[in-house]
Design an enzyme around this catalytic site. Sequence first.
Site, PDB file in Angstrom:
ATOM      1  N   GLU A  82      53.612  36.819  62.184  1.00  0.00           N
ATOM      2  CA  GLU A  82      54.801  36.946  63.040  1.00  0.00           C
ATOM      3  C   GLU A  82      55.117  38.407  63.324  1.00  0.00           C
ATOM      4  OE1 GLU A  82      58.136  35.079  61.162  1.00  0.00           O
ATOM      5  OE2 GLU A  82      56.951  33.272  60.736  1.00  0.00           O
ATOM      6  N   ASP A 109      48.849  40.660  43.403  1.00  0.00           N
ATOM      7  CA  ASP A 109      48.436  40.678  41.995  1.00  0.00           C
ATOM      8  C   ASP A 109      48.059  39.274  41.511  1.00  0.00           C
ATOM      9  OD1 ASP A 109      48.338  42.390  39.572  1.00  0.00           O
ATOM     10  OD2 ASP A 109      49.866  41.022  38.808  1.00  0.00           O
TER      11      ASP A 109
HETATM   12  O1  TEU Z   1      45.506  42.441  36.688  1.00  0.00           O
HETATM   13  C1  TEU Z   1      45.051  41.131  36.578  1.00  0.00           C
HETATM   14  C2  TEU Z   1      43.921  40.878  35.683  1.00  0.00           C
HETATM   15  O2  TEU Z   1      43.584  39.722  35.504  1.00  0.00           O
HETATM   16  C3  TEU Z   1      43.190  41.918  34.948  1.00  0.00           C
HETATM   17  O3  TEU Z   1      42.775  42.969  35.665  1.00  0.00           O
HETATM   18  C4  TEU Z   1      43.849  42.289  33.657  1.00  0.00           C
HETATM   19  O4  TEU Z   1      45.038  42.965  33.799  1.00  0.00           O
HETATM   20  C5  TEU Z   1      42.967  43.137  32.839  1.00  0.00           C
HETATM   21  O5  TEU Z   1      41.735  42.577  32.891  1.00  0.00           O
HETATM   22  C6  TEU Z   1      43.385  43.183  31.400  1.00  0.00           C
HETATM   23  O6  TEU Z   1      42.305  43.601  30.647  1.00  0.00           O
HETATM   24  C7  TEU Z   1      46.713  42.643  37.337  1.00  0.00           C
HETATM   25  C8  TEU Z   1      47.082  44.106  37.356  1.00  0.00           C
HETATM   26  O7  TEU Z   1      46.137  44.818  38.085  1.00  0.00           O
HETATM   27  C9  TEU Z   1      47.222  44.581  35.952  1.00  0.00           C
HETATM   28  O8  TEU Z   1      47.473  45.951  35.885  1.00  0.00           O
HETATM   29  C10 TEU Z   1      48.354  43.807  35.316  1.00  0.00           C
HETATM   30  O9  TEU Z   1      48.447  44.137  33.959  1.00  0.00           O
HETATM   31  C11 TEU Z   1      48.136  42.308  35.435  1.00  0.00           C
HETATM   32  O10 TEU Z   1      47.761  41.913  36.742  1.00  0.00           O
HETATM   33  C12 TEU Z   1      49.411  41.561  35.128  1.00  0.00           C
HETATM   34  O11 TEU Z   1      50.315  41.717  36.187  1.00  0.00           O
END
Ligand code: TEU
Length: 552
Positions: free
Chosen positions: A267, A216
């Site tokens: 690993e 993420d």
């Molecule tokens: O998303 C990261 C991100 O930068 C975007 O997709 C953002 O959540 C979105 O544009 C908001 O409009 C990841 C995950 O996929 C998302 O579901 C989470 O909310 C976010 O990280 C935080 O962990």
Amino acid sequence: MTGLEQFAAPGAQWWRSAVIYQIYPRSFADSTGSGVGDLPGITSRLAALEELGVDAIWLSPFMTSPQKDAGYDVADYRDVDPLFGTLDDFDAMLAEAHARGIRVIVDLVPNHSSDRHPWFQQALAAGPGSPERARYIFRDGRGENGDLPPNNWESVFGGGMWERVVEADGTPGQWYLHIFDVTQPDFDWTNPEVRAEFRSVLRFWLDRGVDGFRVDVAHGMIKTDGLPDYMPPLEADSMGGGEADVPYWGQDGVHDIYRDWHRVLAEYDGDRALCGEAWLPTLKQTALWVRPDEMHQTFNFPYMMTAWDAASIRDVIRESLAEFGAVGAPSTWVLSNHDVVRHATRLAVTVENPQGDGLGPLSAGKPDPAVGLSRARAATAVMLALPGSSYLYQGEELGLPEAMEIPDDLRQDPTWFRSQGERYGRDGCRVPIPWEADAPAYGFNDTGASWLPQPEEWARFARDAETADAASTLHLYRTLLRLRRERALGVGSLVWEDRGEEAIAFRRGDLHVVANLGAEPIELGDVTFLTQSEPFEGTALPTDTAAWFIID
Ligand code: TEU
């Protein structure tokens, strides 16, 4: 040898050509009837995914979490949230998936934790200057009394990126950084303790047998030294698209972290893989995440965000193959996920709709659902013919549209709350999926409960209804996936063909693929069809339709 030809060995490094199906656990299948999906629910429905013909599944987070951002706020990286089951349920799910020949990727959220994570609680208790605070990004405020945030950064979900804490003695104290919700404090990845902790978390899941991780916010973990002020230009979207140098996105320092993780995965046996969720302005930059000693894959968001326009799609495919090929990585392809408007809706929206805004009852430019579905089916028929790895998002194989009529008082996405209802956010793509047309909650569970309301017209998208209908989207996906496997389309290269300005046309061996994005039919000549994204008579390819065929 250049580009993708070098990956011709079938079976080698599965992730180079895999079709990976994203499961959003809270909306896939609910075994307890709580209204939220769970791990035993997934296990009970794996047969449907084997039948569909996917190579792997990626599970959005199911770890212990207060669920302030649907699990992307993790309080314990080594346990399952009771909402979703137990570690034993996870092991059972993994074993069942493996027995069916399906690999399993889990979501790792290393940019931030939940504010309920013990480390953050310890940081609050320990006070300024402590080693506990040094695991996160705490700073003194600006202004005479420190009551102004340390800089002017704005959260992706709206509002400021800093929150002030109350110190143990009851006085207003330091501020901490959160790119996302206030309940999601960012870790300080320059701290070796944070690095050691995540190496150990990786090992925890690798030892359990997972095949890899979706990482993420893989572009956000390192911030520019000194945290300088920065204001995104007005036209930029929330993930930094179009911006050149953002002090919290795409910093060089992140690459060391992935080199380190690459070595940890190496690993282990069995080609374990890292897939980065890195939203970056260009493909050239995106490809830096998959240099040979870093991640194995990264999402192709430029492809996902390309409008329904033949020239733009041809360009982004060409550029993807060139940029990823130049670093020896496969391209990935994706059209939908849990953060964007579903492609059966998005591809026919008639006004600008920035990523993350979503669509709701009062949105402008809502699409014609029939146009959206035809385009989505054609888009998928193009995507699944491309060399590289493709990601599918649960429900797209049913042709599910975005749920656009969720009442305001049932919304859950923090985007909706932090923007005071200005942006609907992402709930519309997260609604529990339909399995059975005539069952409670369309077979999502047997009580009818659902954490987001399911639209009334979804019975016709139910898996059992589509199984019975030879012209359904589900049958199209099954056919595309079967042909893709039989013809090993995930590896190799493509040859472009010219079928006019409005067409996307290429050849994979003797298989020809043409999509018509123009207003006029395209005459294909003497051909034998292997599949059509929408059934049609004769050999003239209609608007918003794609076909796979052999030339007679
Ligand atoms: O998303 C990261 C991100 O930068 C975007 O997709 C953002 O959540 C979105 O544009 C908001 O409009 C990841 C995950 O996929 C998302 O579901 C989470 O909310 C976010 O990280 C935080 O962990």
